[in-house]
Design a protein around this motif. Structure first.
Motif, PDB file in Angstrom:
ATOM      1  N   TYR A 172      40.807  28.683  36.864  1.00  0.00           N
ATOM      2  CA  TYR A 172      40.282  29.852  37.569  1.00  0.00           C
ATOM      3  C   TYR A 172      38.771  29.993  37.411  1.00  0.00           C
ATOM      4  CZ  TYR A 172      45.180  31.251  37.901  1.00  0.00           C
ATOM      5  OH  TYR A 172      46.527  31.289  38.164  1.00  0.00           O
ATOM      6  N   THR A 173      38.133  30.418  38.481  1.00  0.00           N
ATOM      7  CA  THR A 173      36.710  30.742  38.451  1.00  0.00           C
ATOM      8  C   THR A 173      36.538  32.162  37.903  1.00  0.00           C
ATOM      9  OG1 THR A 173      36.744  31.670  40.682  1.00  0.00           O
ATOM     10  CG2 THR A 173      36.337  29.291  40.475  1.00  0.00           C
ATOM     11  N   GLY A 174      35.277  32.552  37.663  1.00  0.00           N
ATOM     12  CA  GLY A 174      35.002  33.896  37.190  1.00  0.00           C
ATOM     13  C   GLY A 174      35.525  34.975  38.127  1.00  0.00           C
ATOM     14  N   PRO A 175      35.200  34.914  39.429  1.00  0.00           N
ATOM     15  CA  PRO A 175      35.720  35.923  40.356  1.00  0.00           C
ATOM     16  C   PRO A 175      37.245  35.966  40.395  1.00  0.00           C
ATOM     17  CG  PRO A 175      33.870  34.756  41.336  1.00  0.00           C
ATOM     18  CD  PRO A 175      34.192  34.044  40.056  1.00  0.00           C
ATOM     19  N   GLN A 176      37.890  34.787  40.278  1.00  0.00           N
ATOM     20  CA  GLN A 176      39.353  34.764  40.269  1.00  0.00           C
ATOM     21  C   GLN A 176      39.912  35.446  39.021  1.00  0.00           C
ATOM     22  OE1 GLN A 176      39.785  30.503  40.748  1.00  0.00           O
ATOM     23  NE2 GLN A 176      40.499  30.726  42.865  1.00  0.00           N
ATOM     24  N   LEU A 177      39.255  35.237  37.875  1.00  0.00           N
ATOM     25  CA  LEU A 177      39.681  35.912  36.650  1.00  0.00           C
ATOM     26  C   LEU A 177      39.538  37.427  36.796  1.00  0.00           C
ATOM     27  CD1 LEU A 177      38.112  33.526  33.979  1.00  0.00           C
ATOM     28  CD2 LEU A 177      40.559  33.927  34.332  1.00  0.00           C
ATOM     29  N   GLY A 178      38.451  37.856  37.435  1.00  0.00           N
ATOM     30  CA  GLY A 178      38.268  39.286  37.676  1.00  0.00           C
ATOM     31  C   GLY A 178      39.378  39.856  38.538  1.00  0.00           C
ATOM     32  N   GLU A 179      39.782  39.098  39.559  1.00  0.00           N
ATOM     33  CA  GLU A 179      40.866  39.542  40.434  1.00  0.00           C
ATOM     34  C   GLU A 179      42.183  39.645  39.663  1.00  0.00           C
ATOM     35  OE1 GLU A 179      43.167  37.966  44.461  1.00  0.00           O
ATOM     36  OE2 GLU A 179      41.155  37.227  43.990  1.00  0.00           O
ATOM     37  N   ILE A 181      42.503  40.205  36.431  1.00  0.00           N
ATOM     38  CA  ILE A 181      42.395  41.361  35.527  1.00  0.00           C
ATOM     39  C   ILE A 181      42.720  42.654  36.267  1.00  0.00           C
ATOM     40  CG2 ILE A 181      40.722  42.755  34.238  1.00  0.00           C
ATOM     41  CD1 ILE A 181      39.407  40.096  33.363  1.00  0.00           C
ATOM     42  N   ARG A 182      42.219  42.790  37.493  1.00  0.00           N
ATOM     43  CA  ARG A 182      42.485  44.006  38.271  1.00  0.00           C
ATOM     44  C   ARG A 182      43.939  44.072  38.726  1.00  0.00           C
ATOM     45  NH1 ARG A 182      37.610  42.324  40.406  1.00  0.00           N
ATOM     46  NH2 ARG A 182      38.648  41.521  42.269  1.00  0.00           N
ATOM     47  N   VAL A 187      43.632  45.555  30.436  1.00  0.00           N
ATOM     48  CA  VAL A 187      42.607  46.399  29.830  1.00  0.00           C
ATOM     49  C   VAL A 187      42.425  45.983  28.382  1.00  0.00           C
ATOM     50  CG1 VAL A 187      43.067  48.348  31.353  1.00  0.00           C
ATOM     51  CG2 VAL A 187      44.313  48.145  29.179  1.00  0.00           C
ATOM     52  N   ASN A 188      41.422  46.530  27.738  1.00  0.00           N
ATOM     53  CA  ASN A 188      41.163  46.230  26.333  1.00  0.00           C
ATOM     54  C   ASN A 188      42.309  46.805  25.488  1.00  0.00           C
ATOM     55  OD1 ASN A 188      40.245  45.904  23.729  1.00  0.00           O
ATOM     56  ND2 ASN A 188      38.228  46.784  24.102  1.00  0.00           N
ATOM     57  N   PRO A 189      43.123  45.952  24.862  1.00  0.00           N
ATOM     58  CA  PRO A 189      44.252  46.460  24.066  1.00  0.00           C
ATOM     59  C   PRO A 189      43.815  47.287  22.876  1.00  0.00           C
ATOM     60  CG  PRO A 189      44.505  44.114  24.542  1.00  0.00           C
ATOM     61  CD  PRO A 189      43.097  44.483  24.897  1.00  0.00           C
ATOM     62  N   LEU A 190      42.549  47.169  22.473  1.00  0.00           N
ATOM     63  CA  LEU A 190      42.056  47.922  21.326  1.00  0.00           C
ATOM     64  C   LEU A 190      41.726  49.364  21.685  1.00  0.00           C
ATOM     65  CD1 LEU A 190      39.638  45.193  19.973  1.00  0.00           C
ATOM     66  CD2 LEU A 190      41.821  45.835  18.963  1.00  0.00           C
ATOM     67  N   THR A 191      41.332  49.582  22.956  1.00  0.00           N
ATOM     68  CA  THR A 191      40.858  50.918  23.345  1.00  0.00           C
ATOM     69  C   THR A 191      41.561  51.476  24.574  1.00  0.00           C
ATOM     70  OG1 THR A 191      39.118  49.992  24.778  1.00  0.00           O
ATOM     71  CG2 THR A 191      38.563  50.366  22.436  1.00  0.00           C
ATOM     72  N   GLY A 192      42.169  50.604  25.379  1.00  0.00           N
ATOM     73  CA  GLY A 192      42.753  51.038  26.641  1.00  0.00           C
ATOM     74  C   GLY A 192      41.738  51.145  27.757  1.00  0.00           C
ATOM     75  N   ASN A 193      40.478  50.765  27.485  1.00  0.00           N
ATOM     76  CA  ASN A 193      39.425  50.858  28.502  1.00  0.00           C
ATOM     77  C   ASN A 193      39.459  49.658  29.438  1.00  0.00           C
ATOM     78  OD1 ASN A 193      38.533  53.177  27.188  1.00  0.00           O
ATOM     79  ND2 ASN A 193      37.114  52.024  25.892  1.00  0.00           N
ATOM     80  N   GLU A 194      38.933  49.870  30.648  1.00  0.00           N
ATOM     81  CA  GLU A 194      38.847  48.785  31.624  1.00  0.00           C
ATOM     82  C   GLU A 194      37.709  47.827  31.271  1.00  0.00           C
ATOM     83  OE1 GLU A 194      38.416  50.585  35.434  1.00  0.00           O
ATOM     84  OE2 GLU A 194      40.541  51.185  35.551  1.00  0.00           O
ATOM     85  N   PHE A 195      37.768  46.633  31.906  1.00  0.00           N
ATOM     86  CA  PHE A 195      36.733  45.619  31.702  1.00  0.00           C
ATOM     87  C   PHE A 195      35.770  45.590  32.890  1.00  0.00           C
ATOM     88  CE2 PHE A 195      40.081  43.468  29.042  1.00  0.00           C
ATOM     89  CZ  PHE A 195      39.390  43.572  27.835  1.00  0.00           C
TER      90      PHE A 195
END
Length: 656
Positions: A172-179, A181-182, A187-195
């Motif tokens: 996967y490319t960077g943009p594909q990884l972003g897709e 993730i969405r 999300v960050n399992p430590l905080t629940g925040n989005e990336f």
């Protein structure tokens, strides 16, 4: 756990032993490795003798046996060299940040970790994230904070989608990884925040050279470029002929986003790399028949693209014949790498050869395979074997204006068709100004196949994109550049060699070896044993005495001197600890053999010999036992051979 080695490996022990008495316990292994100083979290101690023995075995297996030229090039590398090679522009990983805390993660690793945790269903989110995040002192204080489990029952269709995603994670490319993730709400399992969206992070350490700081340099991310810029001298040393190979063992540096997992992801590490130069029209290997029957566990790219991880066991000969592996020379090094890894103690049942997929394959590579070793961290890339084509030598030749090519005198003149680049000097100069020379040299330095692609694009689209050695791309048009086919008579054939490159991450191999060698005695899980082959074990033989008697202590030091004269690394333990304690603490150091001196040794001139894994013991005259240890360590005999030479020892001797 690792099974007892077979007799096919002369450097391994052959006595069957039960190594599955206890489940693998990583906490005990890590504590043992740290306590016994195999490696520490900071600086570079990790089992210096074990590391040296692995490198010595590598040097003999490749450099000496293959008659390679060994180099030692500089660690600090000029910016221009790495700009030309493409590292300045492309040597990067994709990273994401927690949108609120700013915590940094490598994008593909956090995706992989979270998806794997969801599939397992019972792994704590904190444990997942701590393995892949960039850790600071403030982060360490947060570890006490409890996080809920992520146990979730997944639908079969979701499981299939997740498994397919993991099979292709390296593609996967960077943009594909972003897709991804969405789409999968990662999300960050430590905080629940989005990336944040993934962005590229260059992995090289930059530095300024000299008192003015005007000269830029980098700590080398690999040793390969030191080979290529010295190619002309290497070729001359080899009398102007290919094939030949150069090799180098040395430090490399990468500014890892998340330097975690012990020796598996660090910023300073030891590499061992080979650059094997071949004729692009003849990639056969003269010794291929010697390895064609070596079996590999292959994970081809088409299987991964289907979202599967099914392995195919196949001989190297069949893989090359069927076109799965591109050529004989690449196949030869795959086989030789398999033999090396198993020889030093890597479990072959936990070793696979994975082919690069399209997006992870370097644009210049003809084929690339990674040897991945399975450990408690999953499948980890430890060796890469790539056909780099003529890319490196071509770009350095264009940049330096030095001909990094081979000239081969032909027995008979031959008529060949070539492609000739023709430009309108005035119009070309007006269009590209100071870049005109670089573009023209890039075109004339291309091999026939690449130049044909440019010619086809000019004829079809009236334009083509040319990437120069400085990393910049330029659009050329058919009104400025003509590429014509011409027929010429050659008396000398001139070509740029292709490069086959096996590249070894020694620290990763070392750690995998320690895991594969680890097991515990059936009677006590704390009695750790490392079944290191004698070839790489730091200490080959322990010498102990049953008491503090002066005569016995003098004798064990005499035996030690004799072993050292034979080149056998031995260790004397004349402490007051029990025999069992002395053996136990050397079993966890991986010492394969032990010699015990008692009062019968003085009266009868005998010595007992113990084998680490089975704890079986033999007895014989002192000098015979010493000679047997020497042969066992050198791999010229097995324990079974030793058992037929010396008598079995029951633990009782006549000392009257």
């Amino acid at each position: 756990m690792a099974a007892a080695a077979s007799t096919a490996n002369p450097n391994a022990l052959t006595t069957p032993v039960n190594k599955t008495a206890h489940e693998f316990d990583k906490a005990i292994l890590d504590a043992t490795l740290t306590r016994r100083f195999f490696f520490t979290p900071a600086f570079e101690i990790y089992g210096a003798s074990l590391l040296a023995n692995i490198l010595d075995a590598w040097r003999k297996h490749y450099i000496i046996e293959e008659d390679m030229l060994e180099l030692d090039t500089t660690i600090m590398t000029m910016s221009e060299v790495l700009k030309t090679s493409g590292h300045v522009d492309k040597f990067a990983d994709w990273m994401v940040k927690d949108t609120k805390t700013g915590e940094i993660f490598r994008a593909d690793h956090i995706v992989e970790a979270v998806i794997e945790a969801r599939l397992k269903g019972d792994k704590e989110a904190r444990g997942v994230a701590e393995e892949v995040k960039e850790e600071t002192e403030a982060d360490k204080k947060k570890k006490k904070k409890k996080v809920k489990s992520v146990a979730v029952k997944l639908e079969d269709s979701v499981v299939a989608e997740y498994e397919s995603l993991l099979a292709q994670i390296d593609n996967y490319t960077g943009p594909q990884l972003g897709e991804i993730i969405r789409k999968h709400n990662i999300v960050n399992p430590l905080t629940g925040n989005e990336f944040t969206e993934p962005v590229e992070f260059n992995l090289m350490f930059e530095s300024n050279i000299g008192p003015t700081g005007h000269i830029k340099g980098y700590l080398r991310p690999e040793t390969a470029q030191g080979h290529f810029v010295n190619f002309a001298k290497l070729l001359e040393f080899n009398n102007g002929r290919v094939p030949f190979a150069s090799a180098q063992i040395g430090k490399s540096f990468r500014n890892e986003i998340a330097p975690r997992q012990g020796l598996l992801r660090v910023r300073e590490f030891t590499m061992a790399e080979i650059e094997h130069y071949v004729d692009p029209l003849d990639k056969k290997h003269t010794r291929f028949n010697e390895v064609k029957d070596v079996k590999l566990m292959l994970l081809p790219k088409d299987v991964q693209m289907d979202g599967r991880t099914d392995l195919r066991q196949m001989t190297v000969g069949d893989a090359v014949a069927q076109g799965i592996v591109d050529n004989e020379t690449l196949g030869y090094f795959l086989a030789r790498t398999q033999l090396f890894l198993t020889k030093i103690g890597i479990d072959p049942t936990r070793l696979r050869c994975r082919q690069h997929m399209a997006n992870e394959m370097a644009h210049y590579a003809a084929d690339c395979w990674d040897f991945e070793i399975q450990s408690s961290y999953g499948w980890i890339e430890c060796v890469g074997c790539a056909d780099r084509s003529a890319y490196d030598l071509t770009v350095h030749s264009v940049r330096t204006k030095q001909p990094l090519r081979v000239q081969q005198t032909l027995d008979q003149p031959r008529t060949v068709e070539k492609l000739e680049v023709v430009t309108d000097p005035k119009a070309f100069g007006i269009k590209f100004k100071k870049d005109a020379t670089s573009i023209r040299e890039t075109l004339t330095g291309m091999d026939k196949e690449r130049l044909q692609c440019v010619k086809d694009e000019l004829e079809k689209n009236q334009s083509s994109i040319v990437k120069c050695a400085d990393g910049r791309s330029h659009e050329i048009t058919s009104d400025l550049v003509k590429i014509n086919a011409v027929t010429v008579t050659e008396h000398i054939r001139e070509f740029t060699p292709n490069v086959i490159e096996p590249s070894f991450g020694i620290g990763r191999i070392l750690y995998s070896l320690l895991e594969h060698s680890y097991w515990a005695r059936e009677q006590d899980k704390a009695r750790v044993v490392l079944s290191l082959p004698p070839l790489v074990a730091p200490i080959k033989c322990l010498i102990v005495t049953i008491s503090q008697d002066p005569e016995l202590r003098a004798l064990i030091h005499e035996i030690s001197r004799k072993l050292r004269k034979l080149g056998v690394a031995s260790r004397v333990d004349d402490s007051g600890a029990s025999i069992g304690k002395k053996y136990a603490r050397n079993d966890e150091l991986g010492t394969p053999f032990g010699c015990t001196v008692d009062f019968a040794s003085i009266k009868n001139g005998t010595l007992t010999l113990r084998e680490r894994d089975s704890t079986a013991q033999l007895i014989g005259p002192i000098d015979d036992v010493i000679a047997t240890v020497d042969e066992l360590v050198k791999g010229s005999i097995t324990w079974e051979d030793a058992s037929s030479r010396l008598q079995s020892y029951s633990g009782v001797q006549d000392v009257e």
